[in-house]
Design a protein around this motif. Sequence first.
Motif, short mmCIF file in Angstrom:
data_model
loop_
_atom_site.label_atom_id
_atom_site.label_comp_id
_atom_site.label_asym_id
_atom_site.label_seq_id
_atom_site.Cartn_x
_atom_site.Cartn_y
_atom_site.Cartn_z
N GLY A 189 29.44 67.70 15.73
CA GLY A 189 28.00 67.64 16.00
C GLY A 189 27.65 66.50 16.94
N GLY A 190 27.10 66.86 18.08
CA GLY A 190 26.72 65.86 19.08
C GLY A 190 25.23 65.61 19.12
N GLY A 191 24.61 65.55 17.94
CA GLY A 191 23.19 65.18 17.86
C GLY A 191 23.07 63.67 17.88
N VAL A 192 21.92 63.16 17.52
CA VAL A 192 21.66 61.73 17.54
C VAL A 192 22.68 60.98 16.69
N ALA A 193 22.90 61.43 15.48
CA ALA A 193 23.82 60.73 14.58
C ALA A 193 25.26 60.79 15.09
N GLY A 194 25.71 62.00 15.47
CA GLY A 194 27.09 62.15 15.95
C GLY A 194 27.36 61.33 17.19
N LEU A 195 26.44 61.36 18.16
CA LEU A 195 26.62 60.58 19.38
C LEU A 195 26.61 59.09 19.09
N SER A 196 25.72 58.65 18.22
CA SER A 196 25.64 57.22 17.88
C SER A 196 26.92 56.74 17.22
N ILE A 197 27.42 57.52 16.28
CA ILE A 197 28.66 57.14 15.59
C ILE A 197 29.83 57.14 16.57
N ALA A 198 29.91 58.16 17.41
CA ALA A 198 31.00 58.23 18.40
C ALA A 198 30.96 57.04 19.34
N ALA A 199 29.79 56.67 19.80
CA ALA A 199 29.65 55.53 20.71
C ALA A 199 30.08 54.24 20.04
N GLU A 200 29.64 54.03 18.81
CA GLU A 200 30.02 52.80 18.10
C GLU A 200 31.52 52.72 17.86
N LEU A 201 32.12 53.83 17.45
CA LEU A 201 33.57 53.85 17.24
C LEU A 201 34.32 53.60 18.54
N ALA A 202 33.89 54.24 19.62
CA ALA A 202 34.56 54.06 20.91
C ALA A 202 34.45 52.61 21.38
N ARG A 203 33.28 51.99 21.17
CA ARG A 203 33.11 50.57 21.55
C ARG A 203 34.05 49.66 20.76
N SER A 204 34.44 50.14 19.58
CA SER A 204 35.36 49.36 18.73
C SER A 204 36.81 49.77 18.97
N ASN A 205 37.07 50.45 20.07
CA ASN A 205 38.42 50.87 20.46
C ASN A 205 39.07 51.88 19.52
N HIS A 206 38.27 52.69 18.86
CA HIS A 206 38.81 53.77 18.04
C HIS A 206 38.87 55.03 18.89
#
Length: 135
Positions: A15-32
Amino acid sequence: MPRPTEQSQSTVIVGGGVAGLSIAAELARSNHSVTLFERSELGSGATGRNQGWLHSGALFAREDPDLARMCYESLQRTRRECPQCIEPQHQGMAYLFSQPESDVDSWIAAWENAGILYAELPLEEIRHSLPDIDA
Protein backbone atom coordinates in the motif's frame (compact mmCIF):
# COMPACT_ATOMS: atom_id res chain seq x y z
CA MET A 1 26.92 -29.09 10.54
CA PRO A 2 25.64 -26.37 8.18
CA ARG A 3 27.47 -23.09 8.19
CA PRO A 4 25.50 -19.97 9.02
CA THR A 5 24.70 -17.96 5.95
CA GLU A 6 24.48 -14.23 5.70
CA GLN A 7 20.89 -13.12 5.30
CA SER A 8 19.67 -9.88 3.89
CA GLN A 9 16.55 -8.37 5.32
CA SER A 10 14.05 -6.31 3.45
CA THR A 11 10.80 -4.78 4.61
CA VAL A 12 7.81 -5.22 2.34
CA ILE A 13 5.06 -2.63 2.57
CA VAL A 14 1.72 -3.25 0.88
CA GLY A 15 0.00 0.00 0.00
CA GLY A 16 1.46 3.28 -1.17
CA GLY A 17 -0.94 5.59 0.63
CA VAL A 18 0.09 8.21 3.18
CA ALA A 19 1.03 5.67 5.84
CA GLY A 20 2.85 3.26 3.50
CA LEU A 21 4.85 6.02 1.82
CA SER A 22 5.74 7.61 5.16
CA ILE A 23 6.94 4.33 6.63
CA ALA A 24 8.90 3.46 3.47
CA ALA A 25 10.60 6.86 3.47
CA GLU A 26 11.57 6.63 7.14
CA LEU A 27 12.95 3.10 6.74
CA ALA A 28 14.90 4.07 3.60
CA ARG A 29 16.39 7.10 5.41
CA SER A 30 17.57 4.67 8.07
CA ASN A 31 19.33 2.55 5.42
CA HIS A 32 16.82 -0.30 5.50
CA SER A 33 15.95 -2.14 2.32
CA VAL A 34 12.31 -1.45 1.45
CA THR A 35 9.99 -2.83 -1.20
CA LEU A 36 6.64 -1.07 -1.60
CA PHE A 37 3.69 -2.53 -3.53
CA GLU A 38 0.85 -0.30 -4.72
CA ARG A 39 -1.92 -1.41 -7.07
CA SER A 40 -2.65 2.05 -8.37
CA GLU A 41 -1.02 5.49 -8.25
CA LEU A 42 1.23 6.30 -5.29
CA GLY A 43 -0.44 8.53 -2.73
CA SER A 44 -3.68 8.67 -4.69
CA GLY A 45 -6.03 6.72 -2.46
CA ALA A 46 -7.07 6.62 1.15
CA THR A 47 -4.84 4.62 3.42
CA GLY A 48 -7.01 1.77 4.70
CA ARG A 49 -7.26 2.32 8.44
CA ASN A 50 -5.70 5.78 8.44
CA GLN A 51 -8.03 7.59 6.08
CA GLY A 52 -8.79 10.20 8.70
CA TRP A 53 -5.20 10.64 9.86
CA LEU A 54 -4.78 14.02 8.16
CA HIS A 55 -8.41 14.88 7.55
CA SER A 56 -10.39 17.44 9.52
CA GLY A 57 -13.37 15.10 9.67
CA ALA A 58 -15.70 17.94 8.62
CA LEU A 59 -16.81 16.12 5.48
CA PHE A 60 -18.08 13.15 7.52
CA ALA A 61 -19.74 15.16 10.32
CA ARG A 62 -23.34 15.01 9.11
CA GLU A 63 -23.36 11.28 8.26
CA ASP A 64 -20.98 9.89 10.89
CA PRO A 65 -20.19 12.25 13.79
CA ASP A 66 -18.09 9.61 15.57
CA LEU A 67 -15.84 9.16 12.53
CA ALA A 68 -15.65 12.95 12.13
CA ARG A 69 -14.63 13.35 15.78
CA MET A 70 -12.02 10.59 15.45
CA CYS A 71 -10.54 12.22 12.31
CA TYR A 72 -10.41 15.64 13.91
CA GLU A 73 -8.81 14.33 17.11
CA SER A 74 -6.28 12.35 15.05
CA LEU A 75 -5.38 15.46 13.05
CA GLN A 76 -4.88 17.46 16.26
CA ARG A 77 -2.72 14.66 17.72
CA THR A 78 -0.64 14.59 14.53
CA ARG A 79 -0.13 18.36 14.72
CA ARG A 80 1.14 18.00 18.31
CA GLU A 81 3.22 14.83 18.00
CA CYS A 82 4.42 14.98 14.40
CA PRO A 83 4.35 18.60 13.20
CA GLN A 84 6.71 17.70 10.34
CA CYS A 85 3.90 15.56 8.90
CA ILE A 86 1.90 18.70 8.10
CA GLU A 87 2.87 21.15 5.37
CA PRO A 88 4.44 24.22 7.01
CA GLN A 89 1.96 26.66 5.46
CA HIS A 90 -1.12 24.50 6.18
CA GLN A 91 -3.87 26.57 7.77
CA GLY A 92 -6.66 24.01 7.80
CA MET A 93 -9.54 22.89 5.65
CA ALA A 94 -11.86 25.28 3.83
CA TYR A 95 -15.43 24.55 2.83
CA LEU A 96 -17.10 26.98 0.46
CA PHE A 97 -20.87 26.91 0.20
CA SER A 98 -21.69 28.61 -3.07
CA GLN A 99 -25.12 27.18 -3.81
CA PRO A 100 -28.07 29.04 -2.30
CA GLU A 101 -29.76 25.73 -1.49
CA SER A 102 -26.83 24.56 0.67
CA ASP A 103 -27.98 23.89 4.21
CA VAL A 104 -25.05 25.63 5.88
CA ASP A 105 -26.71 25.53 9.30
CA SER A 106 -26.87 21.72 9.27
CA TRP A 107 -23.14 21.53 8.45
CA ILE A 108 -22.27 23.95 11.26
CA ALA A 109 -24.45 22.01 13.71
CA ALA A 110 -22.75 18.74 12.67
CA TRP A 111 -19.27 20.25 13.12
CA GLU A 112 -20.21 21.57 16.55
CA ASN A 113 -21.68 18.16 17.48
CA ALA A 114 -18.42 16.45 16.46
CA GLY A 115 -16.27 19.02 18.30
CA ILE A 116 -14.70 20.34 15.08
CA LEU A 117 -13.61 23.94 15.36
CA TYR A 118 -14.47 26.21 12.47
CA ALA A 119 -14.45 29.88 11.56
CA GLU A 120 -16.65 31.69 9.12
CA LEU A 121 -14.57 33.85 6.82
CA PRO A 122 -15.75 37.11 5.28
CA LEU A 123 -16.24 36.90 1.52
CA GLU A 124 -13.64 39.63 0.94
CA GLU A 125 -11.01 37.60 2.80
CA ILE A 126 -11.78 34.58 0.62
CA ARG A 127 -11.55 36.68 -2.54
CA HIS A 128 -8.20 38.07 -1.38
CA SER A 129 -6.82 34.61 -0.52
CA LEU A 130 -8.19 32.97 -3.66
CA PRO A 131 -8.19 35.70 -6.33
CA ASP A 132 -9.20 33.31 -9.13
CA ILE A 133 -12.35 32.11 -7.40
CA ASP A 134 -15.68 33.23 -8.80
CA ALA A 135 -17.47 34.06 -5.56
